[in-house]
Design an enzyme around this catalytic site. Structure first.
Site, PDB file in Angstrom:
ATOM      1  N   LYS A  22      63.642 -20.108   7.029  1.00 56.91           N
ATOM      2  CA  LYS A  22      63.519 -18.638   7.142  1.00 56.91           C
ATOM      3  C   LYS A  22      64.762 -18.030   7.785  1.00 56.91           C
ATOM      4  CE  LYS A  22      61.251 -16.781  10.799  1.00 56.91           C
ATOM      5  NZ  LYS A  22      61.936 -15.742  11.567  1.00 56.91           N
ATOM      6  N   ASN A  23      65.192 -18.622   8.903  1.00 56.40           N
ATOM      7  CA  ASN A  23      66.272 -17.991   9.657  1.00 56.40           C
ATOM      8  C   ASN A  23      67.647 -18.186   9.027  1.00 56.40           C
ATOM      9  OD1 ASN A  23      64.434 -16.919  11.372  1.00 56.40           O
ATOM     10  ND2 ASN A  23      64.774 -18.388  13.041  1.00 56.40           N
ATOM     11  N   CYS A 116      60.218  -6.732  21.775  1.00 53.57           N
ATOM     12  CA  CYS A 116      59.115  -7.348  21.047  1.00 53.57           C
ATOM     13  C   CYS A 116      58.399  -8.292  21.998  1.00 53.57           C
ATOM     14  CB  CYS A 116      59.606  -8.059  19.796  1.00 53.57           C
ATOM     15  SG  CYS A 116      60.475  -9.559  20.120  1.00 53.57           S
ATOM     16  N   ARG A 121      65.245  -8.132  24.009  1.00 58.43           N
ATOM     17  CA  ARG A 121      66.098  -8.367  22.847  1.00 58.43           C
ATOM     18  C   ARG A 121      67.036  -7.198  22.504  1.00 58.43           C
ATOM     19  NH1 ARG A 121      62.704 -11.503  18.322  1.00 58.43           N
ATOM     20  NH2 ARG A 121      64.766 -12.297  17.812  1.00 58.43           N
ATOM     21  N   ASP A 310      62.725 -21.849  19.592  1.00 55.17           N
ATOM     22  CA  ASP A 310      61.727 -21.693  18.525  1.00 55.17           C
ATOM     23  C   ASP A 310      60.778 -22.889  18.430  1.00 55.17           C
ATOM     24  OD1 ASP A 310      62.875 -19.295  17.990  1.00 55.17           O
ATOM     25  OD2 ASP A 310      63.828 -19.885  16.111  1.00 55.17           O
ATOM     26  N   ARG A 402      54.618 -14.910   8.612  1.00 53.96           N
ATOM     27  CA  ARG A 402      56.024 -14.466   8.609  1.00 53.96           C
ATOM     28  C   ARG A 402      56.976 -15.653   8.489  1.00 53.96           C
ATOM     29  NH1 ARG A 402      57.733 -10.701  13.270  1.00 53.96           N
ATOM     30  NH2 ARG A 402      59.578 -10.943  11.981  1.00 53.96           N
TER      31      ARG A 402
HETATM   32  C1  EPZ Z   1      67.492 -15.635  16.280  1.00 52.80           C
HETATM   33  O1  EPZ Z   1      67.130 -14.406  16.887  1.00 52.80           O
HETATM   34  C2  EPZ Z   1      66.266 -16.110  15.535  1.00 52.80           C
HETATM   35  N1  EPZ Z   1      65.899 -15.109  14.534  1.00 52.80           N
HETATM   36  C3  EPZ Z   1      65.129 -16.339  16.505  1.00 52.80           C
HETATM   37  O2  EPZ Z   1      64.040 -16.901  15.784  1.00 52.80           O
HETATM   38  C4  EPZ Z   1      65.573 -17.356  17.570  1.00 52.80           C
HETATM   39  O3  EPZ Z   1      64.553 -17.495  18.527  1.00 52.80           O
HETATM   40  C5  EPZ Z   1      66.865 -16.877  18.242  1.00 52.80           C
HETATM   41  O4  EPZ Z   1      67.873 -16.608  17.237  1.00 52.80           O
HETATM   42  C6  EPZ Z   1      67.435 -17.880  19.237  1.00 52.80           C
HETATM   43  O5  EPZ Z   1      67.693 -19.095  18.598  1.00 52.80           O
HETATM   44  C7  EPZ Z   1      66.497 -15.124  13.349  1.00 52.80           C
HETATM   45  O6  EPZ Z   1      67.388 -15.912  13.065  1.00 52.80           O
HETATM   46  C8  EPZ Z   1      66.040 -14.130  12.343  1.00 52.80           C
HETATM   47  P1  EPZ Z   1      69.815 -14.159  19.800  1.00 52.80           P
HETATM   48  P2  EPZ Z   1      68.268 -13.462  17.513  1.00 52.80           P
HETATM   49  O7  EPZ Z   1      70.577 -12.921  19.507  1.00 52.80           O
HETATM   50  O8  EPZ Z   1      69.472 -13.551  16.690  1.00 52.80           O
HETATM   51  C9  EPZ Z   1      70.118 -12.009  24.024  1.00 52.80           C
HETATM   52  C10 EPZ Z   1      61.771 -17.207  15.212  1.00 52.80           C
HETATM   53  O9  EPZ Z   1      60.725 -17.533  15.835  1.00 52.80           O
HETATM   54  N2  EPZ Z   1      70.913 -10.958  23.341  1.00 52.80           N
HETATM   55  O10 EPZ Z   1      70.494 -15.473  19.667  1.00 52.80           O
HETATM   56  O11 EPZ Z   1      67.644 -12.135  17.726  1.00 52.80           O
HETATM   57  C11 EPZ Z   1      68.653 -12.006  23.589  1.00 52.80           C
HETATM   58  O12 EPZ Z   1      67.896 -11.020  24.238  1.00 52.80           O
HETATM   59  C12 EPZ Z   1      62.755 -16.268  15.836  1.00 52.80           C
HETATM   60  O13 EPZ Z   1      62.024 -17.594  14.059  1.00 52.80           O
HETATM   61  C13 EPZ Z   1      71.504  -9.965  24.083  1.00 52.80           C
HETATM   62  O14 EPZ Z   1      71.392  -9.902  25.309  1.00 52.80           O
HETATM   63  O15 EPZ Z   1      68.464 -14.172  18.920  1.00 52.80           O
HETATM   64  C14 EPZ Z   1      68.246 -13.420  23.891  1.00 52.80           C
HETATM   65  O16 EPZ Z   1      67.915 -13.536  25.249  1.00 52.80           O
HETATM   66  C15 EPZ Z   1      62.312 -15.480  16.962  1.00 52.80           C
HETATM   67  N3  EPZ Z   1      72.249  -9.020  23.424  1.00 52.80           N
HETATM   68  C16 EPZ Z   1      69.520 -14.236  23.622  1.00 52.80           C
HETATM   69  O17 EPZ Z   1      70.587 -13.276  23.631  1.00 52.80           O
HETATM   70  C17 EPZ Z   1      72.420  -9.036  22.067  1.00 52.80           C
HETATM   71  O18 EPZ Z   1      73.110  -8.143  21.516  1.00 52.80           O
HETATM   72  C18 EPZ Z   1      69.552 -14.962  22.281  1.00 52.80           C
HETATM   73  O19 EPZ Z   1      69.193 -14.059  21.250  1.00 52.80           O
HETATM   74  C19 EPZ Z   1      71.818 -10.060  21.326  1.00 52.80           C
HETATM   75  C20 EPZ Z   1      71.071 -11.018  21.987  1.00 52.80           C
END
Ligand code: EPZ
Length: 423
Positions: A22-23, A116, A121, A310, A402
């Site tokens: 998915k991701n 969320c 996030r 995840d 999802r």
């Molecule tokens: C991706 O989300 C995945 N989603 C998530 O999978 C996964 O948990 C996550 O990466 C971490 O591996 C998809 O690929 C669609 P991040 P993403 O930006 O990109 C902080 C699932 O269950 N952050 O790497 O949104 C954030 O708050 C899902 O399949 C900022 O502070 O995750 C978090 O603490 C849920 N500022 C950390 O970074 C930003 O601008 C990592 O988030 C962006 C992120």
């Protein structure tokens, strides 16, 4: 609303084919917007999220068809550059349309995704990186208004404050068609980021350092259509390992990439699970044999190649019936322990303080009515229900739909007893 009714305590056996990731599929489908030619993406999982994304691309004027796990997309002529709140609210990954919309149309209006269940996030890293590359960005009334005034993105250097997967993907999509060279430091190295780079490289993008924490991207004038087969979903594979482990079963995962699963396999091995790899290509079959009782082991989530956030909830579900006490530290998202109260309803003994869960393994769980709160939390409840004696009802099963293709069908083929019904 639908729910799953699971009669637990049945061992699993046989083989299960792991679906496409998915991701990986979501950013790759979005990146087809960067090309004016026809793209074909295969092994796309049939999920609520991928179907929803097809509708989103169509709303921008793309012609897009998804059938038999194959997406055929043409983004020759984009007629809209707005992703409204109702869309982004349903699927956070929609914020990844920001860079491709800007690159193709020079403007974008994309709703802020908001918080969320698993955490606040923010998207500050996405926005700061894109501004470094010449985008003018303002946030007005909850919407990101982006504009490019210099005829496209301009190559730039940017160091990420933390390795965000989504921000890395947005910046890659901005850089492949930018004027000049971009260098991004401390980027996310997750396999899904690597897949996006590979899919774009096949279409003519010039990306160096794929899989490392520094990416060097030389913008090109245009991309060919993308033609790419999505890799199997490492989190689905890990979830099936957790299911086999919790139910004391031996099952075979068909067609997985063990290089991407080593962090998960290492923790399950420490808990006593035996693995046997069959085959020697990129995609192999993985025989998984659980012990009579798992040993409790500790886990700390981290960016790749660390243990994936995840998989935290699913690992915790398996640990609820392990021998001993396991300490599980969630370091990526501040609120990703919503499954804990639900697991407790099934008899699990878990204390949580500051994102650290102490799980005292019990001999057995018992079935109970529970409620899913997010995608991976739902998977952890399925695992617990499969292990528990008696019947469990899992409500809000749309979370599961999802991210897991045909989950109950796959599990029933392995010998589980799961029925979907209206609650
Ligand atoms: C991706 O989300 C995945 N989603 C998530 O999978 C996964 O948990 C996550 O990466 C971490 O591996 C998809 O690929 C669609 P991040 P993403 O930006 O990109 C902080 C699932 O269950 N952050 O790497 O949104 C954030 O708050 C899902 O399949 C900022 O502070 O995750 C978090 O603490 C849920 N500022 C950390 O970074 C930003 O601008 C990592 O988030 C962006 C992120």
């Amino acid at each position: 609303m639908e729910m799953l009714v699971i009669k637990g305590g049945r061992p699993l056996s046989g083989s299960v084919v792991i679906s496409g990731s998915k991701n990986s599929a979501l950013p790759i489908l979005i990146s087809t917007m960067l090309s004016k030619k026809v793209s074909t993406i295969t092994n796309v999982p049939h999920l609520a999220d991928t179907r929803f994304l097809v509708e989103l691309l169509q709303s921008f004027g793309a012609s897009c068809e998804l059938s038999d796990n194959r997406a055929t997309i043409s983004c020759d002529h984009l007629t809209s550059f707005t992703a409204p709140y109702d869309v982004v609210r349903k699927m956070r990954a929609s914020v990844l349309v920001l860079a491709p919309l800007l690159a193709r149309t020079g403007q974008a209006i994309v709703s802020l995704p908001g918080g969320c269940a698993i955490g606040t996030r923010p998207v500050d890293i996405h926005l700061n990186g894109l501004m470094r590359m010449g985008a003018q960005i303002e946030v007005i009334d909850g919407y990101i208004h982006g504009k490019l005034t210099r005829g496209g993105f301009v190559g730039a250097e940017y160091e990420m404050p933390l390795p965000s997967v989504g921000a890395t993907e947005n910046l890659i999509m901005a850089a492949v068609l930018a004027h000049g060279r971009s260098v991004f430091y401390k980027v996310a190295k997750e396999p899904e980021v690597v897949e996006l780079c590979r899919a774009l490289t096949k279409a003519g993008a010039k990306i160096n350092g794929i899989g490392s924490s520094t990416l060097e991207i030389d913008g090109v004038a245009e991309l060919d259509g993308l033609s790419y087969q999505i890799n199997p979903d490492r989190i689905e594979a890990g979830s099936f390992i957790a299911m086999a482990s919790g139910t004391k079963s031996a099952i075979t995962l068909k067609q997985v990439r063990i290089d991407e699963l080593s962090n998960v396999m290492e923790r399950f091995s420490a808990a006593g699970v035996k693995f046997n790899v069959v085959g020697d290509g990129d995609l192999v079959d993985l025989e998984t044999q659980a012990p009579e009782r798992l040993n409790a082991v500790d886990v700390e989530t981290a960016a790749y190649p660390g243990f994936p956030t995840d998989m935290q909830a699913q690992f915790m579900a398996a640990m609820t019936i392990a021998r001993g006490t396991s300490v599980i530290f969630e370091r990526i998202f501040e609120n990703r322990m919503m499954h804990v109260p639900e697991l407790r309803r099934m008899g699990a003994s878990i204390d949580v303080k500051n994102g650290i869960a102490k799980v005292s393994g019990r001999e057995a769980l018992r079935g109970a009515p529970v409620m899913a709160t997010d995608l991976r939390a739902s998977a952890s409840l399925v695992i617990a229900a499969l292990c528990a004696g008696g019947t469990s009802e899992i409500r809000r099963v749309y979370h599961l739909d999802r991210g897991y293709e045909s989950l109950e069908k796959k599990l029933n083929q392995l010998g589980a007893d799961i029925v979907r019904c209206q609650q």
